[in-house]
Design a protein around this motif. Structure first.
Motif, PDB file in Angstrom:
ATOM      1  N   UNK A   1      -2.472   8.996-107.263  1.00 20.06           N
ATOM      2  CA  UNK A   1      -1.345   9.822-107.612  1.00 20.06           C
ATOM      3  C   UNK A   1      -1.692  11.287-107.308  1.00 20.06           C
ATOM      4  N   UNK A   2      -0.841  11.951-106.563  1.00 20.95           N
ATOM      5  CA  UNK A   2      -1.084  13.346-106.226  1.00 20.95           C
ATOM      6  C   UNK A   2      -0.628  14.234-107.378  1.00 20.95           C
ATOM      7  N   UNK A   3      -1.397  15.256-107.613  1.00 25.95           N
ATOM      8  CA  UNK A   3      -1.012  16.199-108.661  1.00 25.95           C
ATOM      9  C   UNK A   3      -0.946  17.608-108.084  1.00 25.95           C
ATOM     10  N   UNK A   4      -0.608  18.561-108.927  1.00 26.97           N
ATOM     11  CA  UNK A   4      -0.409  19.926-108.462  1.00 26.97           C
ATOM     12  C   UNK A   4      -1.715  20.547-107.985  1.00 26.97           C
ATOM     13  N   UNK A   5      -2.826  20.228-108.638  1.00 29.89           N
ATOM     14  CA  UNK A   5      -4.112  20.784-108.201  1.00 29.89           C
ATOM     15  C   UNK A   5      -4.439  20.336-106.777  1.00 29.89           C
ATOM     16  N   UNK A   6      -4.126  19.077-106.463  1.00 34.42           N
ATOM     17  CA  UNK A   6      -4.401  18.560-105.126  1.00 34.42           C
ATOM     18  C   UNK A   6      -3.556  19.289-104.079  1.00 34.42           C
ATOM     19  N   UNK A   7      -2.283  19.547-104.394  1.00 40.11           N
ATOM     20  CA  UNK A   7      -1.426  20.270-103.458  1.00 40.11           C
ATOM     21  C   UNK A   7      -1.899  21.706-103.274  1.00 40.11           C
ATOM     22  N   UNK A   8      -2.361  22.334-104.349  1.00 42.24           N
ATOM     23  CA  UNK A   8      -2.892  23.687-104.226  1.00 42.24           C
ATOM     24  C   UNK A   8      -4.156  23.696-103.374  1.00 42.24           C
ATOM     25  N   UNK A   9      -4.995  22.710-103.570  1.00 44.08           N
ATOM     26  CA  UNK A   9      -6.213  22.611-102.766  1.00 44.08           C
ATOM     27  C   UNK A   9      -5.881  22.402-101.295  1.00 44.08           C
ATOM     28  N   UNK A  10      -4.913  21.546-101.011  1.00 43.73           N
ATOM     29  CA  UNK A  10      -4.504  21.330 -99.625  1.00 43.73           C
ATOM     30  C   UNK A  10      -3.885  22.598 -99.033  1.00 43.73           C
ATOM     31  N   UNK A  11      -3.145  23.357 -99.832  1.00 48.69           N
ATOM     32  CA  UNK A  11      -2.589  24.622 -99.372  1.00 48.69           C
ATOM     33  C   UNK A  11      -3.674  25.638 -99.044  1.00 48.69           C
ATOM     34  N   UNK A  12      -4.702  25.688 -99.874  1.00 46.63           N
ATOM     35  CA  UNK A  12      -5.828  26.590 -99.608  1.00 46.63           C
ATOM     36  C   UNK A  12      -6.551  26.165 -98.332  1.00 46.63           C
ATOM     37  N   UNK A  13      -6.755  24.874 -98.161  1.00 46.69           N
ATOM     38  CA  UNK A  13      -7.410  24.384 -96.946  1.00 46.69           C
ATOM     39  C   UNK A  13      -6.584  24.692 -95.701  1.00 46.69           C
ATOM     40  N   UNK A  14      -5.269  24.535 -95.795  1.00 43.43           N
ATOM     41  CA  UNK A  14      -4.406  24.866 -94.665  1.00 43.43           C
ATOM     42  C   UNK A  14      -4.470  26.361 -94.349  1.00 43.43           C
ATOM     43  N   UNK A  15      -4.476  27.192 -95.359  1.00 42.99           N
ATOM     44  CA  UNK A  15      -4.560  28.641 -95.141  1.00 42.99           C
ATOM     45  C   UNK A  15      -5.892  29.019 -94.494  1.00 42.99           C
ATOM     46  N   UNK A  16      -6.972  28.424 -94.976  1.00 44.64           N
ATOM     47  CA  UNK A  16      -8.279  28.702 -94.362  1.00 44.64           C
ATOM     48  C   UNK A  16      -8.337  28.208 -92.927  1.00 44.64           C
ATOM     49  N   UNK A  17      -7.708  27.062 -92.661  1.00 39.08           N
ATOM     50  CA  UNK A  17      -7.672  26.543 -91.298  1.00 39.08           C
ATOM     51  C   UNK A  17      -6.890  27.487 -90.379  1.00 39.08           C
ATOM     52  N   UNK A  18      -5.808  28.061 -90.872  1.00 41.16           N
ATOM     53  CA  UNK A  18      -5.041  29.014 -90.070  1.00 41.16           C
ATOM     54  C   UNK A  18      -5.859  30.263 -89.757  1.00 41.16           C
ATOM     55  N   UNK A  19      -6.623  30.728 -90.737  1.00 42.84           N
ATOM     56  CA  UNK A  19      -7.467  31.902 -90.498  1.00 42.84           C
ATOM     57  C   UNK A  19      -8.541  31.595 -89.467  1.00 42.84           C
ATOM     58  N   UNK A  20      -9.151  30.421 -89.557  1.00 45.57           N
ATOM     59  CA  UNK A  20     -10.172  30.028 -88.575  1.00 45.57           C
ATOM     60  C   UNK A  20      -9.551  29.915 -87.188  1.00 45.57           C
ATOM     61  N   UNK A  21      -8.366  29.322 -87.084  1.00 47.98           N
ATOM     62  CA  UNK A  21      -7.697  29.224 -85.784  1.00 47.98           C
ATOM     63  C   UNK A  21      -7.371  30.601 -85.214  1.00 47.98           C
ATOM     64  N   UNK A  22      -7.064  31.551 -86.087  1.00 46.57           N
ATOM     65  CA  UNK A  22      -6.736  32.895 -85.624  1.00 46.57           C
ATOM     66  C   UNK A  22      -7.947  33.620 -85.054  1.00 46.57           C
ATOM     67  N   UNK A  23      -9.132  33.393 -85.629  1.00 49.87           N
ATOM     68  CA  UNK A  23     -10.312  34.119 -85.155  1.00 49.87           C
ATOM     69  C   UNK A  23     -11.133  33.335 -84.119  1.00 49.87           C
ATOM     70  N   UNK A  24     -10.740  32.114 -83.816  1.00 50.56           N
ATOM     71  CA  UNK A  24     -11.500  31.322 -82.840  1.00 50.56           C
ATOM     72  C   UNK A  24     -11.602  31.974 -81.465  1.00 50.56           C
ATOM     73  N   UNK A  25     -10.552  32.593 -80.917  1.00 52.71           N
ATOM     74  CA  UNK A  25     -10.724  33.244 -79.606  1.00 52.71           C
ATOM     75  C   UNK A  25     -11.779  34.351 -79.624  1.00 52.71           C
ATOM     76  N   UNK A  51      -1.454  31.742 -99.560  1.00 49.47           N
ATOM     77  CA  UNK A  51      -2.214  32.065-100.769  1.00 49.47           C
ATOM     78  C   UNK A  51      -1.314  32.679-101.836  1.00 49.47           C
ATOM     79  N   UNK A  52      -0.458  33.607-101.439  1.00 46.09           N
ATOM     80  CA  UNK A  52       0.413  34.276-102.402  1.00 46.09           C
ATOM     81  C   UNK A  52       1.398  33.288-103.015  1.00 46.09           C
ATOM     82  N   UNK A  53       2.013  32.454-102.191  1.00 44.54           N
ATOM     83  CA  UNK A  53       3.010  31.501-102.698  1.00 44.54           C
ATOM     84  C   UNK A  53       2.357  30.435-103.566  1.00 44.54           C
ATOM     85  N   UNK A  54       1.141  30.037-103.242  1.00 48.36           N
ATOM     86  CA  UNK A  54       0.467  29.019-104.047  1.00 48.36           C
ATOM     87  C   UNK A  54       0.225  29.497-105.474  1.00 48.36           C
TER      88      UNK A  54
END
Length: 116
Positions: A1-25, A51-54
């Motif tokens: 069962x998914x809970x709010x903490x799991x969604x927040x964690x996935x949101x943080x991981x997605x945000x970190x992934x976006x930052x890594x993709x931005x600095x990869x070049x 991060x802000x919306x989470x």
């Protein structure tokens, strides 16, 4: 069962992934063109918006409006000709959605994402 903490964690991981993709070049020592810079700006600002919306969901409309402005302006000013108009149009659509969300003129199925 998914809970709010799991969604927040996935949101943080997605945000970190976006930052890594931005600095990869930069890490791969690719040439920095206007398109790379615009993409990095947009990805990093979207990650910051996640991060802000989470952690403060009541700011969703304001952050969405801000993202629309950033995508519109950076797309129009930095990216080359045919693509700058597309990004400007996407930014204007996002701004329009944010304004309609403030005015509560969107359908209830979309409006529920802005009012939690």
């Amino acid at each position: 069962m998914a809970n709010i903490k799991m969604f927040k964690l996935l949101g943080v991981l997605l945000a970190l992934m976006l930052i890594v993709l931005a600095i990869m070049p930069i890490i791969r020592h690719e040439p920095l063109t206007n398109n790379v810079i615009a993409t990095a700006i947009i990805l990093i600002l979207i990650a910051v918006a996640y991060f802000v919306i989470l952690y403060n969901p009541s700011w969703a409309k304001a952050v969405f409006f801000f993202e629309g402005i950033i995508i519109c302006v950076s797309g129009y000013m930095i990216v080359d000709y045919p693509y700058n108009l597309e990004l400007a149009l996407v930014g204007l659509i996002i701004i329009a959605i944010a304004i309609l969300a403030y005015l509560q003129k969107l359908p209830p199925s979309i409006l529920k994402w802005f009012y939690r």
